[in-house]
Design a protein around this motif. Structure first.
Motif, mmCIF file in Angstrom:
data_model
loop_
_atom_site.group_PDB
_atom_site.id
_atom_site.type_symbol
_atom_site.label_atom_id
_atom_site.label_comp_id
_atom_site.label_asym_id
_atom_site.label_seq_id
_atom_site.Cartn_x
_atom_site.Cartn_y
_atom_site.Cartn_z
ATOM 1 N N ARG A 297 43.652 70.894 -4.541
ATOM 2 C CA ARG A 297 44.424 69.698 -4.075
ATOM 3 C C ARG A 297 45.200 70.224 -2.850
ATOM 4 N NH1 ARG A 297 48.937 67.511 -8.146
ATOM 5 N NH2 ARG A 297 47.114 67.138 -9.176
ATOM 6 N N TYR A 298 45.264 71.414 -2.639
ATOM 7 C CA TYR A 298 46.199 71.814 -1.464
ATOM 8 C C TYR A 298 45.426 72.358 -0.648
ATOM 9 C CZ TYR A 298 50.037 70.437 -4.351
ATOM 10 O OH TYR A 298 50.862 69.643 -5.278
ATOM 11 N N LEU A 299 44.234 72.943 -0.872
ATOM 12 C CA LEU A 299 43.451 73.517 -0.081
ATOM 13 C C LEU A 299 42.094 73.213 0.499
ATOM 14 C CD1 LEU A 299 43.131 76.379 1.877
ATOM 15 C CD2 LEU A 299 42.243 77.545 -0.247
ATOM 16 N N LEU A 300 41.150 72.843 -0.416
ATOM 17 C CA LEU A 300 39.726 72.454 -0.496
ATOM 18 C C LEU A 300 39.898 71.035 -0.049
ATOM 19 C CD1 LEU A 300 37.979 74.142 -3.500
ATOM 20 C CD2 LEU A 300 38.120 74.674 -1.130
ATOM 21 N N ASP A 301 40.581 69.929 -0.646
ATOM 22 C CA ASP A 301 40.629 68.797 -0.402
ATOM 23 C C ASP A 301 41.114 68.391 1.019
ATOM 24 O OD1 ASP A 301 39.490 67.956 -2.910
ATOM 25 O OD2 ASP A 301 41.254 67.021 -3.735
ATOM 26 N N PRO A 302 42.298 68.963 1.557
ATOM 27 C CA PRO A 302 42.652 68.897 2.789
ATOM 28 C C PRO A 302 41.609 69.202 3.969
ATOM 29 C CG PRO A 302 44.452 69.673 1.473
ATOM 30 C CD PRO A 302 43.178 69.724 0.826
ATOM 31 N N PHE A 303 41.151 70.366 3.597
ATOM 32 C CA PHE A 303 39.916 70.963 4.547
ATOM 33 C C PHE A 303 38.804 70.138 4.622
ATOM 34 C CE2 PHE A 303 35.940 73.362 5.052
ATOM 35 C CZ PHE A 303 36.132 73.804 6.409
ATOM 36 N N MET A 304 38.322 69.495 3.295
ATOM 37 C CA MET A 304 37.205 68.615 3.391
ATOM 38 C C MET A 304 37.434 67.273 4.110
ATOM 39 S SD MET A 304 34.854 70.567 1.976
ATOM 40 C CE MET A 304 33.511 69.259 1.525
ATOM 41 N N ALA A 305 38.710 66.982 3.777
ATOM 42 C CA ALA A 305 39.019 65.638 4.450
ATOM 43 C C ALA A 305 39.014 65.824 5.994
ATOM 44 C CB ALA A 305 40.487 65.051 3.711
ATOM 45 N N ALA A 306 39.762 66.930 6.431
ATOM 46 C CA ALA A 306 39.978 67.018 7.881
ATOM 47 C C ALA A 306 38.731 67.266 8.628
ATOM 48 C CB ALA A 306 40.687 68.397 8.265
#
Length: 333
Positions: A297-306
């Motif tokens: 939730r706090y590392l992979l998803d934001p990275f993939m979204a960015a």
């Protein structure tokens, strides 16, 4: 005010082949506390650390611990208690079988676990006090408790801060030592219920050159022994306790059990009664699932979204959380 930390004293070197031979013969010799540094002929004997109480020095007769007297353990979870932060050691291979906390409806119905425990129901466990700091009685707040939570991850998150990377080398006096096993001989409250008593023997060395080392004291030494065992678990370190140590457990002394838990009679803590004795228990399975979800939730998803790739699937990054793991986030890092 705690007494100064006990200093480990090595026995003469004992080769691994000699150790295996002694294990096959069915006994591992271990000396009771004797306040002496005199070196003896090479035998697998846990030597006393300097500063052992004088009354224990009188009990210098050796005791033999048979193979049948040892139980292999693993960390099954952690819990806060009125006495401090506790690691719960369970029989090897059983950590994934600890029943989840019942929901309110199941509590009213006194429902049995969905997965029958079978022979595990009466298996003995070992609660290990690893911090009595006031901030660790309501949650894992101290850096020591947080470091232990990180070490329970798979693989362990080892920052080398509270437990320096050279901690084992300092204990053994040999650079590059590897920890092969930790034997827990005593982990209990004393007769007054005010002091925690801990005794362990560590088997460590390099290659075939292995020696035994005592680590004795209280909750700080218990933290150190368990942290070392978890650090070296990926390299094959194993954790054992004597049946005598398991039988001496008084779960009521930790103060976390409900008043109606009269079945906790102080003669050991069975696997089936873990949650009765420690209602705030969080299993390693729950902690790892929570950590995986937080990582997603706090590392992979934001990275993939960015990066414009979109959110990843739970199954691809290990973020799937089993329904049985709900409600175990009290101690997560």
């Amino acid at each position: 005010h705690r007494p100064p930390e006990m200093t480990a004293v090595a026995t003469p070197h004992v080769g691994a082949t000699q150790l295996r031979a002694r294990l096959r013969r069915g006994c591992v010799q271990r000396a009771t506390r004797a306040s002496t540094r005199t070196r003896r002929p090479s035998r697998l004997i846990a030597r006393a650390s300097e500063g052992a109480p004088a009354d224990d020095a009188a009990a210098a007769a050796e005791e033999e611990v048979g193979i049948d007297d040892l139980v292999e353990l693993e960390i099954g979870g952690v819990s806060v208690s009125p006495r401090g932060f506790v690691a719960l050691l369970v029989p090897k291979g059983s950590a994934g079988s600890i029943p989840r906390a019942p929901n309110p409806v199941e509590e009213l119905r006194r429902a049995e676990p969905r997965v029958p425990l079978g022979s595990l129901r009466t298996a003995q466990t070992l609660p290990l006090l690893i911090s009595n700091r006031p901030e660790d009685r309501e949650g894992a707040a101290s850096e020591w408790a947080q470091a232990m939570l990180q070490l329970t991850q798979d693989p362990p998150i080892d920052m080398g801060i509270q437990l320096p990377y050279g901690a084992l080398d300092e204990l053994t006096g040999a650079e590059g030592s590897i920890l092969g096993a930790v034997f827990l001989g005593e982990a209990r409250w004393d007769e007054t219920g005010t002091r925690y008593v801990f005794e362990s023997t560590l088997l460590a060395g390099k290659d075939l050159d292995q020696s035994t080392y005592d680590l004795r004291g209280g909750e700080d030494e218990a933290w150190r022994a368990l942290a070392l065992a978890l650090r070296y678990a990926p390299y094959g370190c194993r954790l054992f306790a004597t049946r005598k140590a398991l039988a001496a457990v008084d779960a009521r002394a930790f103060g976390g059990a409900a008043e109606e838990s009269a079945h906790l009679d102080g003669g050991g803590l069975s696997f089936a009664n873990l949650r009765d004795a420690f209602p705030m228990l969080q299993t390693t399975k729950e902690a790892r699932a929570i950590a995986a979800e937080a990582r997603k939730r706090y590392l992979l998803d934001p990275f993939m979204a960015a990066s414009g790739a979109g959110a990843s699937e739970d199954e691809e990054d290990g973020g799937y959380v089993d329904d049985d793991d709900d409600g175990g986030g009290t101690f997560s890092t």
